[in-house]
Design a protein around this motif. Structure first.
Motif, PDB file in Angstrom:
ATOM      1  N   GLN A 136      16.590 -84.468 139.583  1.00  0.00           N
ATOM      2  CA  GLN A 136      16.086 -85.786 139.988  1.00  0.00           C
ATOM      3  C   GLN A 136      15.564 -86.570 138.789  1.00  0.00           C
ATOM      4  O   GLN A 136      14.837 -86.040 137.942  1.00  0.00           O
ATOM      5  N   TRP A 138      13.300 -89.965 137.967  1.00  0.00           N
ATOM      6  CA  TRP A 138      12.350 -90.900 138.570  1.00  0.00           C
ATOM      7  C   TRP A 138      11.994 -91.997 137.575  1.00  0.00           C
ATOM      8  O   TRP A 138      11.903 -91.758 136.357  1.00  0.00           O
ATOM      9  N   LEU A 176      19.019 -95.948 137.602  1.00  0.00           N
ATOM     10  CA  LEU A 176      18.094 -96.416 138.642  1.00  0.00           C
ATOM     11  C   LEU A 176      18.266 -97.875 139.026  1.00  0.00           C
ATOM     12  O   LEU A 176      17.822 -98.274 140.106  1.00  0.00           O
ATOM     13  N   ASP A 178      19.698-101.136 140.503  1.00  0.00           N
ATOM     14  CA  ASP A 178      20.644-101.586 141.515  1.00  0.00           C
ATOM     15  C   ASP A 178      21.412-102.771 140.940  1.00  0.00           C
ATOM     16  O   ASP A 178      20.825-103.831 140.683  1.00  0.00           O
ATOM     17  N   PHE A 185      15.603 -98.496 141.935  1.00  0.00           N
ATOM     18  CA  PHE A 185      15.319 -97.505 142.957  1.00  0.00           C
ATOM     19  C   PHE A 185      14.262 -96.541 142.419  1.00  0.00           C
ATOM     20  O   PHE A 185      14.119 -96.368 141.205  1.00  0.00           O
ATOM     21  N   HIS A 186      13.546 -95.892 143.317  1.00  0.00           N
ATOM     22  CA  HIS A 186      12.503 -94.941 142.912  1.00  0.00           C
ATOM     23  C   HIS A 186      13.115 -93.764 142.166  1.00  0.00           C
ATOM     24  O   HIS A 186      12.592 -93.341 141.131  1.00  0.00           O
ATOM     25  N   TRP A 188      16.860 -90.992 141.492  1.00  0.00           N
ATOM     26  CA  TRP A 188      18.306 -90.722 141.525  1.00  0.00           C
ATOM     27  C   TRP A 188      18.511 -89.220 141.508  1.00  0.00           C
ATOM     28  O   TRP A 188      17.887 -88.513 140.721  1.00  0.00           O
ATOM     29  N   ASN A 189      19.359 -88.727 142.402  1.00  0.00           N
ATOM     30  CA  ASN A 189      19.710 -87.313 142.428  1.00  0.00           C
ATOM     31  C   ASN A 189      21.055 -87.142 141.715  1.00  0.00           C
ATOM     32  O   ASN A 189      22.083 -87.596 142.212  1.00  0.00           O
ATOM     33  N   HIS A 194      23.199 -89.881 144.481  1.00  0.00           N
ATOM     34  CA  HIS A 194      22.726 -90.992 145.308  1.00  0.00           C
ATOM     35  C   HIS A 194      21.254 -91.237 145.009  1.00  0.00           C
ATOM     36  O   HIS A 194      20.593 -90.434 144.333  1.00  0.00           O
ATOM     37  N   HIS A 195      20.732 -92.345 145.498  1.00  0.00           N
ATOM     38  CA  HIS A 195      19.345 -92.745 145.238  1.00  0.00           C
ATOM     39  C   HIS A 195      18.387 -92.254 146.316  1.00  0.00           C
ATOM     40  O   HIS A 195      17.355 -92.876 146.575  1.00  0.00           O
ATOM     41  N   GLY A 198      16.725 -94.434 148.856  1.00  0.00           N
ATOM     42  CA  GLY A 198      17.195 -95.786 148.540  1.00  0.00           C
ATOM     43  C   GLY A 198      16.075 -96.808 148.485  1.00  0.00           C
ATOM     44  O   GLY A 198      16.324 -98.014 148.575  1.00  0.00           O
ATOM     45  N   ARG A 200      13.416 -99.247 147.025  1.00  0.00           N
ATOM     46  CA  ARG A 200      13.076-100.030 145.837  1.00  0.00           C
ATOM     47  C   ARG A 200      11.546-100.163 145.833  1.00  0.00           C
ATOM     48  O   ARG A 200      10.982-101.208 146.165  1.00  0.00           O
TER      49      ARG A 200
END
Length: 346
Positions: A136, A138, A176, A178, A185-186, A188-189, A194-195, A198, A200
């Motif tokens: 992850q 962040w 991160l 968009d 976004f907070h 990302w994996n 994916h985020h 999702g 924001r």
């Protein structure tokens, strides 16, 4: 009017700072005598305050804080807990104590050579709590860790550290941001690509809004920031300005205007505007957005210096709706981000 605003901000900053020094021992959110991201944001902010108001006693307090607490750092090698190292290069400049330079160098070496990374090369977000977030990325990491590396690079003149700092900044922005809205976004994996929820999340955006100009200041003269970093940051800040509420704050999730207004994220964004303008990153026309946040902030600082309306510590939540249920409480990171904004007006 500007003089009155400056005097009012100075008085509020003094109360916020005093509250931070006399917080709650043993409290996760308000104990300054620790070595983790919460007190880390606190001392980074206190250093900003000391620089802006030029008070020698603030730097003396930071020196005593570091002497008391730096021994705790060696057992906390995680991304979040590296945050307090960001003040050590500045304390070395103030004191000349080589212990600070040596500690900053160790932190930089760990970040460059040992810190866990995702498959895409970004630092994996690690914390002191007994929980893992494998693969992850962040937004928080830019403020908590990349600022440390940038300032260590400045202190040592180590170009490799500077280049890694820029590399991490660019990676985080690419992963991160968009592309449709320019917001962040907070998280990302990297494994699942994916985020996650999702969201924001406002404070995620604030960590990068506040962190990028500070990192840019530290790296100035060592490396040239890629144009992509500059344009992504400018796009982010322009998008954030459009979502500011009429009261000068931002909701806790940026694109959910009915969600509660969140003070710490709002302060971090407004600080980024002020610092970004001062550093030549942003157009001066954005300044009135920061001025509106300041006005709101002055009403959220109590007589005893407590900053109100701050959401609790927040991992990437399972849904966007879950962010609205996070309780609000006093914290050093809320105090700190508010103090950073107030200090810009002192």
């Amino acid at each position: 009017m500007k003089m009155n605003r400056s005097a009012t901000a100075a008085e509020a900053a003094k109360r916020v700072y005093s509250r931070m020094l006399h917080g709650k021992p043993g409290s996760w959110s308000m104990d300054i005598n620790g070595w983790d991201w919460v007190p880390g944001v606190g001392v980074i902010a206190i250093a900003e305050y000391g620089r802006r108001c030029g008070q020698h006693d603030i730097w003396e307090w930071l020196d005593s804080w570091a002497q008391r607490n730096r021994g705790k750092s060696e057992r906390l090698k995680v991304i979040n807990a590296i945050a307090p190292y960001a003040v050590l290069p500045e304390l070395y400049a103030f004191t000349g104590n080589p212990v600070y330079a040596e500690a900053a160098e160790r932190a930089a070496q760990w970040l460059t050579n040992e810190a866990p990374r995702t498959r895409e090369g970004a630092w994996e977000h690690t914390v002191t709590e007994d929980v893992q977030f494998p693969e992850q990325v962040w937004a928080d990491t830019i403020f908590m860790a990349d600022l440390v590396l940038a300032r260590a690079a400045k202190l040592s003149g180590n170009r490799a550290y500077a280049e890694e700092s820029v590399h991490q900044l660019l990676l985080h922005l690419r992963l991160l941001q968009d592309e449709a809205t320019s917001l962040l976004f907070h998280g990302w994996n990297c494994e699942e690509r994916h985020h996650m929820s999702g969201a924001r999340w406002t404070r995620a955006n604030a960590w990068i809004a506040a962190g990028v100009p500070l990192i840019g200041e530290a790296l100035d003269g060592l490396v040239n920031l890629p144009e992509e970093v500059v344009t992504r940051y400018q796009s982010l800040m322009g998008a954030l300005a459009k979502l500011q509420r009429d009261d000068g704050l931002w909701p806790t999730v940026l694109d959910r205007p009915a969600y509660y207004p969140e003070t710490s994220g709002s302060a971090g964004i407004a600080f980024g505007i002020k610092r970004g303008i001062r550093g030549g990153w942003l157009d001066a026309g954005l300044e009135w957005h920061a001025d509106r946040t300041l006005q709101a902030m002055l009403g959220l600082v109590t007589e005893n210096g407590s900053v109100q309306g701050v959401s609790g510590g927040t991992p990437v939540m399972p849904s966007i709706e879950a962010y609205q249920s996070i309780p609000q409480h006093e914290s050093l990171y809320g105090q700190g981000l508010a103090l950073m904004l107030l200090s810009e007006y002192v």
